[in-house]
Write a protein that holds these residues in place. Structure first.
Motif, PDB file in Angstrom:
ATOM      1  N   ASP A  15       0.870  -1.169   0.000  1.00 56.36           N
ATOM      2  CA  ASP A  15       0.000   0.000   0.000  1.00 56.36           C
ATOM      3  C   ASP A  15       0.905   1.216   0.000  1.00 56.36           C
ATOM      4  N   LEU A  17       0.889   5.084   1.290  1.00 54.57           N
ATOM      5  CA  LEU A  17       0.210   6.140   2.030  1.00 54.57           C
ATOM      6  C   LEU A  17       0.472   7.478   1.342  1.00 54.57           C
ATOM      7  N   PRO A  18      -0.243   8.512   1.768  1.00 52.10           N
ATOM      8  CA  PRO A  18      -0.074   9.797   1.061  1.00 52.10           C
ATOM      9  C   PRO A  18       1.370  10.267   0.935  1.00 52.10           C
ATOM     10  N   GLU A  19       2.150  10.133   1.983  1.00 56.99           N
ATOM     11  CA  GLU A  19       3.510  10.668   1.894  1.00 56.99           C
ATOM     12  C   GLU A  19       4.322  10.050   0.761  1.00 56.99           C
ATOM     13  N   THR A 344       1.843  15.454   3.595  1.00 56.72           N
ATOM     14  CA  THR A 344       0.867  14.425   3.272  1.00 56.72           C
ATOM     15  C   THR A 344      -0.408  15.038   2.730  1.00 56.72           C
TER      16      THR A 344
END
Length: 443
Positions: A15, A17-19, A344
């Motif tokens: 997955d 994540l935004p960062e 983020t």
RNA sequence: GUGGCCGUAGCUCAGCUCGGUUAGAGCGCCUGGUUGUGGUCCAGGAGGUCGCGGGUUCAAAUCCCGUCGGCCACCCCA
């Protein structure tokens, strides 16, 4: 209730994540911009192909680590393991309408069922560009320039593009009557930086069947050092008895001089006769790109010239050259080097929602700023100011726009710079202009 | 795919060698420090199927097996 399914992902599948995703999107956007600046056009192809397309007739499946299965209609299908082979099929199928020469770029995930390691996953993103339909060295020069401009624009620290020509080593091997063992020699040489000369010597003798003194010559050749011009001079002497080798040296010289003439610093493009590229379809120029601060992670952008891309699928000869940016490997490298932006959120502005009576005014204000070209997040509920500022600070918004009861009454807005903590108050009507001034130059 | 190391709170880890009280720390998170200003400080708080499954045992995070996942080497490569 009790039998919940454990949330998990497959080995080598991740997955984002935004960062990391924001960082990845940035890489992709920069690459897209650079590729387009050279006139490459976007294409896309399916993730899934008929297995025979990917494997060819021989079906050398073992080293491809294919994800292969039977689909719902009983077809033998597989997930692509790179973007080059699907492009070969694509080119064979569409040359008629595309015409040649043809330049395309293609970004997408590829899958290889091999074991994972740092920067190596089972699903990863590649971003390729290729020029097909020409054998002219100009395409080789521009390919190196694209890679150069890409890493220059990416702002990832210093880097070196190592270039070589497949024919030079072949010429040498021809002279040493070792041409049949070229694959084994290449494989051994690939390990040179990792295992050292002694181990490679051993492998040359054992796996490639080279006599000890021949192995010495190969190693001496692979260890050539100096400026590009010096190496070229030496190479000319070394392969003079082989016409293939000579052509390789000439081509490599043309590329080096062409890139230099375009204004690229010598330090960034270095001849390295030991780079080999495992892929056996390369026939001329080959290149690999290494980050100066993290060479161990391997090449983050590799490519080369091939004589005939789509010979498996069409009788039309399609020579070309291209390279593949390993987006996810590069991302892993940047993560290790702590070069990833910690933000983020894609929004530069957070509109603080402070006065509960003014909901619709906040919604309208945020929208107004968006029409002025800003990316704006409205905090979704009225909450303590401190909490909202903390939120903005953590997410990485650049400024907070604070309009509370007092500001509404005076028709002003406070712009708070989250990095410096300083704030200024401006008339509400001037907010767009004030933000534009503060946020120009930042993306 | 083969071999090695590893898997404890969101993160980094301690505990496991010699099984046994309510499984700990730092950071992070939440709340508060009199209600309009974050990143420092102080106080309080929430949060853990000890990856998962099975076995041994009166008793397992601790021992054994399997499995899933991560890292490393081979191999291959982005």
């Amino acid at each position: 209730m009790t039998n919940r399914i454990q949330p998990r992902t497959l080995k080598g599948f991740r997955d984002l994540l935004p960062e990391p995703m924001i960082a990845r999107e940035h890489l992709v956007n920069v690459a897209k911009r650079v590729y387009e600046s050279y006139g490459f056009s976007p294409i896309d192809t399916p993730a899934l192909e008929y297995t025979e397309i990917l494997l060819g007739k021989g079906g050398a499946e073992s080293d491809k680590q294919l994800y292969r299965f039977e689909d719902n209609g009983g077809r033998d299908v597989a997930l692509r393991f790179d973007l080059t082979v699907p492009f070969a099929r694509f080119a064979a199928q569409h040359v008629g309408v595309l015409g040649i020469p043809f330049k395309r770029y293609h970004v997408g995930p590829v899958w290889r069922g091999e074991n994972t390691q740092r920067g190596r996953y089972r699903e990863f993103l590649q971003f390729d560009f290729d020029t097909i339909g020409t054998t002219d060295i100009t395409a080789d020069i521009e390919t190196v320039l694209v890679v150069h401009d890409l890493f220059d624009a990416l702002d990832v620290g210093e880097f070196t593009i190592r270039i070589n020509d497949r024919r030079i080593l072949n010429g040498l091997l021809e002279q040493l009557t070792l041409l049949d063992a070229s694959a084994a020699v290449l494989r051994a040489l690939d390990k040179l930086p990792k295992v050292g000369a002694e181990a490679v010597h051993g492998e040359l003798v054992e796996s490639a069947g080279a006599p000890s003194d021949v192995a010495d010559q190969i190693l001496e050749f692979a260890s050539l050092r100096g400026t590009n011009d010096e190496i070229l001079d030496t190479l000319e002497g070394l392969v003079s008895a082989s016409s293939v080798g000579e052509r390789g040296v000439v081509a490599l010289g043309d590329v080096v001089r062409g890139v230099r003439a375009a204004g690229v610093a010598e330090s960034r493009v270095a001849i390295d006769v030991s780079i080999a590229r495992g892929l056996d379809y390369y026939t001329g120029t080959i290149l690999e790109t290494f980050l100066t601060d993290l060479p161990d992670i391997g090449s983050v952008c590799s490519g080369g010239r091939y004589d005939d891309l789509a010979g498996l699928y069409t009788s039309q000869r399609l020579p070309g050259i291209g390279a593949s940016l390993g987006v996810d490997r590069l991302l892993a490298a940047l993560d290790e080097l702590e070069l990833i932006d910690r933000r983020t959120t894609p929004a530069e502005v957070l509109v603080v929602y402070f006065d509960a009576e003014r909901r619709n005014d906040y919604v309208a204000l945020a929208r107004r700023l968006r029409s002025a070209g800003r990316s704006v997040e409205l905090y979704p509920e009225p909450r303590k100011l401190g909490a909202q500022l903390k939120y903005a600070d953590r997410r990485g918004h650049r400024v907070a726009v604070i309009v509370g009861t007092n500001e509404w009454a005076e028709s002003t807005a406070q712009i708070k710079d989250l990095a410096t903590g300083q704030s200024e108050t401006v008339p509400l009507g001037d907010l767009e202009a004030a933000l534009a001034q503060r946020l120009t130059g930042n993306s």
